[in-house]
Design a protein around this motif. Structure first.
Motif, PDB file in Angstrom:
ATOM      1  N   TYR A   1       0.857  -1.188   0.000  1.00  0.00           N
ATOM      2  CA  TYR A   1       0.000   0.000   0.000  1.00  0.00           C
ATOM      3  C   TYR A   1       0.890   1.233   0.000  1.00  0.00           C
ATOM      4  N   LEU A   2       0.444   2.276  -0.710  1.00  0.00           N
ATOM      5  CA  LEU A   2       1.190   3.528  -0.742  1.00  0.00           C
ATOM      6  C   LEU A   2       0.212   4.695  -0.802  1.00  0.00           C
ATOM      7  N   PRO A   3       0.291   5.627   0.180  1.00  0.00           N
ATOM      8  CA  PRO A   3      -0.509   6.856   0.076  1.00  0.00           C
ATOM      9  C   PRO A   3       0.217   7.867  -0.808  1.00  0.00           C
ATOM     10  N   ILE A   4      -0.525   8.536  -1.679  1.00  0.00           N
ATOM     11  CA  ILE A   4       0.048   9.521  -2.599  1.00  0.00           C
ATOM     12  C   ILE A   4      -0.706  10.834  -2.413  1.00  0.00           C
ATOM     13  N   ARG A   5       0.004  11.881  -2.054  1.00  0.00           N
ATOM     14  CA  ARG A   5      -0.614  13.182  -1.746  1.00  0.00           C
ATOM     15  C   ARG A   5      -1.405  13.700  -2.935  1.00  0.00           C
ATOM     16  N   ARG A   6      -2.640  14.131  -2.650  1.00  0.00           N
ATOM     17  CA  ARG A   6      -3.488  14.672  -3.712  1.00  0.00           C
ATOM     18  C   ARG A   6      -2.918  15.977  -4.246  1.00  0.00           C
ATOM     19  N   GLY A   7      -3.308  16.279  -5.457  1.00  0.00           N
ATOM     20  CA  GLY A   7      -2.865  17.457  -6.192  1.00  0.00           C
ATOM     21  C   GLY A   7      -3.249  17.217  -7.633  1.00  0.00           C
ATOM     22  N   ASP A   8      -2.415  17.646  -8.539  1.00  0.00           N
ATOM     23  CA  ASP A   8      -2.664  17.366  -9.954  1.00  0.00           C
ATOM     24  C   ASP A   8      -1.898  16.101 -10.323  1.00  0.00           C
ATOM     25  N   VAL A   9      -2.396  14.966  -9.834  1.00  0.00           N
ATOM     26  CA  VAL A   9      -1.721  13.683 -10.023  1.00  0.00           C
ATOM     27  C   VAL A   9      -2.340  12.957 -11.214  1.00  0.00           C
ATOM     28  N   TRP A  10      -1.462  12.476 -12.106  1.00  0.00           N
ATOM     29  CA  TRP A  10      -1.901  11.745 -13.293  1.00  0.00           C
ATOM     30  C   TRP A  10      -1.411  10.310 -13.230  1.00  0.00           C
ATOM     31  N   LEU A  11      -2.210   9.433 -13.812  1.00  0.00           N
ATOM     32  CA  LEU A  11      -1.893   8.009 -13.865  1.00  0.00           C
ATOM     33  C   LEU A  11      -1.556   7.610 -15.299  1.00  0.00           C
ATOM     34  N   SER A  12      -0.432   6.934 -15.486  1.00  0.00           N
ATOM     35  CA  SER A  12      -0.084   6.330 -16.782  1.00  0.00           C
ATOM     36  C   SER A  12      -0.146   4.819 -16.628  1.00  0.00           C
ATOM     37  N   HIS A  13      -0.889   4.158 -17.519  1.00  0.00           N
ATOM     38  CA  HIS A  13      -0.995   2.703 -17.437  1.00  0.00           C
ATOM     39  C   HIS A  13      -1.232   2.128 -18.824  1.00  0.00           C
ATOM     40  N   LEU A  14      -1.066   0.813 -18.947  1.00  0.00           N
ATOM     41  CA  LEU A  14      -1.138   0.123 -20.229  1.00  0.00           C
ATOM     42  C   LEU A  14      -2.345  -0.799 -20.286  1.00  0.00           C
ATOM     43  N   SER A  15      -2.954  -0.865 -21.459  1.00  0.00           N
ATOM     44  CA  SER A  15      -4.076  -1.778 -21.681  1.00  0.00           C
ATOM     45  C   SER A  15      -3.932  -2.345 -23.088  1.00  0.00           C
ATOM     46  N   GLY A  16      -4.990  -2.972 -23.603  1.00  0.00           N
ATOM     47  CA  GLY A  16      -4.941  -3.490 -24.965  1.00  0.00           C
ATOM     48  C   GLY A  16      -5.629  -4.818 -25.100  1.00  0.00           C
ATOM     49  N   SER A  17      -5.226  -5.561 -26.133  1.00  0.00           N
ATOM     50  CA  SER A  17      -5.815  -6.853 -26.420  1.00  0.00           C
ATOM     51  C   SER A  17      -4.855  -7.589 -27.345  1.00  0.00           C
ATOM     52  N   TRP A  18      -5.251  -8.782 -27.782  1.00  0.00           N
ATOM     53  CA  TRP A  18      -4.406  -9.503 -28.724  1.00  0.00           C
ATOM     54  C   TRP A  18      -4.130  -8.624 -29.946  1.00  0.00           C
TER      55      TRP A  18
ATOM     56  N   LEU B   1      -6.094  11.595 -11.834  1.00  0.00           N
ATOM     57  CA  LEU B   1      -6.830  10.881 -10.795  1.00  0.00           C
ATOM     58  C   LEU B   1      -7.899  11.794 -10.213  1.00  0.00           C
ATOM     59  N   THR B   2      -9.106  11.302 -10.155  1.00  0.00           N
ATOM     60  CA  THR B   2     -10.245  12.068  -9.661  1.00  0.00           C
ATOM     61  C   THR B   2     -10.921  11.294  -8.537  1.00  0.00           C
ATOM     62  N   PRO B   3     -11.801  11.929  -7.758  1.00  0.00           N
ATOM     63  CA  PRO B   3     -12.458  11.217  -6.664  1.00  0.00           C
ATOM     64  C   PRO B   3     -13.174   9.957  -7.143  1.00  0.00           C
ATOM     65  N   GLY B   4     -13.152   8.951  -6.295  1.00  0.00           N
ATOM     66  CA  GLY B   4     -13.751   7.667  -6.619  1.00  0.00           C
ATOM     67  C   GLY B   4     -12.705   6.567  -6.586  1.00  0.00           C
ATOM     68  N   MET B   5     -13.025   5.470  -7.223  1.00  0.00           N
ATOM     69  CA  MET B   5     -12.140   4.304  -7.206  1.00  0.00           C
ATOM     70  C   MET B   5     -11.715   3.949  -8.624  1.00  0.00           C
ATOM     71  N   LYS B   6     -10.417   3.836  -8.838  1.00  0.00           N
ATOM     72  CA  LYS B   6      -9.862   3.348 -10.097  1.00  0.00           C
ATOM     73  C   LYS B   6      -9.347   1.942  -9.847  1.00  0.00           C
ATOM     74  N   VAL B   7      -9.851   0.972 -10.630  1.00  0.00           N
ATOM     75  CA  VAL B   7      -9.439  -0.420 -10.469  1.00  0.00           C
ATOM     76  C   VAL B   7      -8.873  -0.926 -11.788  1.00  0.00           C
ATOM     77  N   ILE B   8      -7.689  -1.498 -11.722  1.00  0.00           N
ATOM     78  CA  ILE B   8      -7.060  -2.161 -12.864  1.00  0.00           C
ATOM     79  C   ILE B   8      -6.856  -3.607 -12.449  1.00  0.00           C
ATOM     80  N   LYS B   9      -7.399  -4.544 -13.221  1.00  0.00           N
ATOM     81  CA  LYS B   9      -7.314  -5.930 -12.772  1.00  0.00           C
ATOM     82  C   LYS B   9      -7.275  -6.882 -13.953  1.00  0.00           C
ATOM     83  N   ASN B  10      -6.930  -8.127 -13.639  1.00  0.00           N
ATOM     84  CA  ASN B  10      -6.908  -9.188 -14.635  1.00  0.00           C
ATOM     85  C   ASN B  10      -7.461 -10.450 -14.019  1.00  0.00           C
ATOM     86  N   LYS B  11      -8.236 -11.209 -14.818  1.00  0.00           N
ATOM     87  CA  LYS B  11      -8.817 -12.470 -14.350  1.00  0.00           C
ATOM     88  C   LYS B  11      -8.642 -13.575 -15.385  1.00  0.00           C
TER      89      LYS B  11
END
Length: 765
Positions: free
Chosen positions: A162-179, A190-200
């Motif tokens: 777990y890591l707390p990250i101080r709010r401000g103008d924080v941006w998230l970079s992440h990867l997605s895609g498909s075959w 990052l905005t209020p609410g929950m961002k979930v990145i997952k794989n099943k």
């Protein structure tokens, strides 16, 4: 205090402020510090993560920073997100963990800090562990969970960190895609609410999303400026990343195994170890975070990470399943004549009762099809030796087809739900073997062991995995432990990999999983590289390899020259452009050479020779991404710089083609300001050299101004097309080669790819 080994402040393990009850723990790498408050009998709390702190600042850090539980548990503050949630044997669903002690130990180039926690009432224990690398700015975090309660405790949630990250103008970079569209970069605030990145998926975990993210703390992400936190979960299975932005001043980041349908019944004295969460911090932007990850990967997280990779030809797109002895010999001769070093025979070589003619049969029957290969693998190895190249082979050992001798003999070895028909995958017959079963583990290990024992000259294995877990059920696990299926599958997979590496430490192994489905740091300690994508289209590879480079070094990214029209997009791209894109990763070929003209073979031969001169810089150098294709400015550019800054390779791609267009001039980065860099273009096809060919420029000039790069090639009229690929090289000192390629896409866009190479740099007087 119970210390295994006391280490000094330089290794950044422990700082005592006052009494033992006011104990701060500092976990440090050369440039970063992570500070915890760990009072005995109190709560383990997170104080700080960022640039390395001075001893003076450490003395007062508690007063300057807010604190949060470092490994928040569920039950006594139920509304917030937590890292750990359990149900005790008596039904109680709360935890209240307190610090028992802190121990540290130096292990090679790392310092490991373990904070031991215990529930105040129950004999339930958690070790929160940190490994700080002293030769790479990465800290790995994980937990070890155990108990001594009379009956099993159910783990409902068990994050690695777990890591707390101080709010401000924080941006998230992440990867997605498909075959065929892996590594797509998304950047968002990052905005209020929950961002979930997952794989099943169950088997492959980096197609739909990746288990790696970067946080830009100063607004919109920049490549070479700004403060960045990077995180990578080192796990091969189902994962979940959560970012909660609640009503306080922080974003709350959690990462770990995806607990959905995977609750774990933990027995007395059993140790449950979560996968590592790797963290890095940089004040040099996204590329700085990438450089940290790449160095850590090459030194500690990638098999043979400091050994340059061979240039290979893979048979797949050249012949697909049409394997035969004569055809393999011809392909070996061709790659040898072009200067290649390795030939890999892909799918289609095996099966006795059920010969492998397509994807609907034979997986599991790893015996040579003597109709296709009458001289067997011995004959192929003999041909490889004759041509002076190494030999590699394709397998998919975790899978079977229902049309196979293996399945006929062991239908109980596949994942299948009781009382249900088995769900079938690729080819209408594919199934996944149950790696939780020790007998299956022995079989999968035996696939590799039998090949290597019989044919020790095999140099390379391409290990594929082309099916996800379609039905939840293990025929090996007990009925009351079916929720352990995903976790036990990947424990079994890791055990197999460990056995293979223990016996065959020098074998090169590629992780292929329907293309880029296994680009993760849970797999890579046992694999030398991964197949970025089944899509070999050069234009799309620019985007996919750009995103993938955020977390993985070029030495791990297999990038091949393919045919035109491309087999996935049907786009026709000139060979030079295809070459130049492939040369930005681990160079290989995915083509039938006998279909190439002599001029094309000569171009490839020259390119392979040129790549050998820049291979150490590309595969082992520091990346600087300069202008992103996602910025839609018509150009993309990056460069690799040797750690000594005496050599570098610069790439420039034109991504749109219009008449009378205007493109930004790209400034370079990572050079030594007071050194002179001489420019040389590699793979030149222009009738006349560039104006600055052979000229020298200071690193300061190149980083402030860059070079003006022509948008098109000066070639004979009949060789012109809507693609131009230019490789320019300018870099420091005595010899600097500038290798440039420029290329375009389709009829409406032009991609120019330029590579600059700096060789044998010195200060010019």
């Amino acid at each position: 205090m119970n210390f295994k080994k006391r280490t000094n402040f330089l290794f950044g393990v422990l700082l005592l402020t006052g009494s033992l009850l006011a104990q701060n723990v500092c976990v440090s790498t050369p440039k970063t510090s992570l500070v915890l408050s760990a009072p005995e009998g109190g709560t383990l709390r997170h104080l700080y993560y960022g640039n390395r702190l001075s001893e003076a600042d450490l003395q007062n850090i508690s007063a300057a920073e807010a604190n949060h539980a470092a490994y928040p548990e569920y039950g006594l503050n139920a509304p917030v997100e937590t890292a750990l949630a359990v149900k005790h044997a008596d039904g109680n669903m709360t935890l209240q963990l307190e610090v028992l002690n802190v121990t540290t130990e130096k292990e090679g180039n790392a310092v490991t800090t373990v904070v031991a926690l215990k529930d105040k009432v129950y004999p339930f224990f958690v070790n929160v562990c940190y490994r700080a690398w002293q030769d790479a700015d990465v800290i790995e975090s994980w937990t070890e969970i155990s108990h001594q309660e009379k009956k099993p405790v159910v783990l409902n949630q068990f994050a690695s960190g777990y890591l707390p990250i101080r709010r401000g103008d924080v941006w998230l970079s992440h990867l997605s895609g498909s075959w065929a569209n892996e590594g797509v970069l998304t950047q968002e605030p990052l905005t209020p609410g929950m961002k979930v990145i997952k794989n099943k998926d169950g088997v492959r975990n980096s197609h739909t999303d990746h288990a790696e993210v970067m946080f830009s703390l100063d607004g919109r992400p920049q490549e070479n400026t700004g403060n960045v936190i990077g995180a990578a979960l080192c796990y091969s299975g189902n994962y979940k990343l959560r970012i909660e932005t609640h009503d306080d001043e922080y974003h709350h980041f959690f990462a770990g195994i995806n607990e959905e349908n995977s609750t774990y019944s933990l027995k007395k004295d059993e140790l449950f170890r979560t996968p590592e969460l790797a963290l890095t911090y940089s004040n040099e932007g996204l590329s700085g975070g990438s450089r940290n990850f790449h160095r850590w990967a090459r030194l500690h997280k990638l098999a043979h990470g400091t050994t340059p990779r061979k240039i290979l030809l893979n048979s797949w797109e050249g012949v697909y399943f049409d394997i035969n002895q004569q055809g393999m010999d011809q392909m070996m001769a061709d790659i040898a004549s072009m200067g290649g070093e390795l030939f890999v025979m892909d799918d289609g070589w095996f099966g006795d009762k059920y010969p492998r003619k397509n994807d609907s049969s034979s997986l599991g029957d790893w015996v040579v099809d003597k109709n296709k290969l009458p001289n067997g693998i011995e004959g192929l190895l003999s041909d490889a030796k004759k041509h002076g190249v190494k030999f590699g082979i394709w397998i998919e050992p975790e899978m079977a087809n229902t049309t196979s001798e293996l399945y006929e003999k062991h239908p109980d070895w596949v994942l299948k739900a009781s009382e249900r028909d088995v769900v079938l995958g690729r080819g209408g017959t594919q199934v996944v073997l149950d790696l939780a079963n020790p007998a299956v583990q022995d079989f999968v290990f035996g696939v590799v062991d039998n090949l290597m024992t019989s044919y020790p000259e095999i140099d390379y294995i391409k290990w594929d995995a082309n099916m996800s877990v379609q039905n939840h059920g293990s025929q090996y696990l007990t009925k009351d432990n079916q929720s352990h299926m995903y976790i036990e599958f990947h424990r079994g997979f890791e055990k197999i990999c460990q056995r293979i590496r223990a016996k065959y430490p020098d074998l090169t192994i590629q992780a292929c999983a329907s293309g880029g489905g296994r680009a993760n740091y849970g797999v890579l300690p046992y694999f030398d590289e991964f197949w970025v994508s089944d899509n070999t289209d050069a234009l799309q590879r620019v985007y996919m390899q750009w995103g993938t480079s955020y977390f993985f070094p070029a030495i791990a990214m297999a990038s091949h020259i393919s045919a035109a029209p491309n087999h996935q997009t049907f786009r026709t791209i000139p060979l030079k452009y295809r070459i130049d894109v492939a040369m930005s990763g681990r160079l290989g070929m995915e083509i039938q050479p006998k279909n190439m003209t002599e001029e094309e073979k000569a171009l490839c031969k020259n390119a392979i020779a040129e790549y050998k001169t820049i291979r150490p810089v590309v595969q082992l150098g520091d990346i600087y991404r300069l202008l992103s294709p996602y910025d839609k400015q018509g150009v993309a550019s990056l460069m690799y710089v040797a750690s000594e800054k005496d050599k570098a390779v610069f790439y420039w791609w034109k991504t749109e083609h219009f008449c009378n267009q205007h493109l930004p001039r790209v400034k370079m980065a990572g050079l030594c300001a007071d050194k002179q860099y001489r420019v040389h273009e590699l793979n030149r096809i222009d009738n006349v050299p560039l104006n600055y060919e052979g000229k020298s420029f200071s690193g300061a000039y190149l980083m402030a101004n860059g070079l003006e790069i022509p948008y098109n090639h000066k070639v004979d009229y009949h060789k012109q097309n809507d693609y131009s690929s230019r490789v320019k090289v300018n870099l420091s000192g005595v010899k600097v080669r500038f290798m440039g390629t420029v290329g375009t896409v389709g009829t409406a866009s032009l991609l120019s790819h330029t590579r600059m190479y700096i060789n044998n740099v010195r200060v010019m007087k």
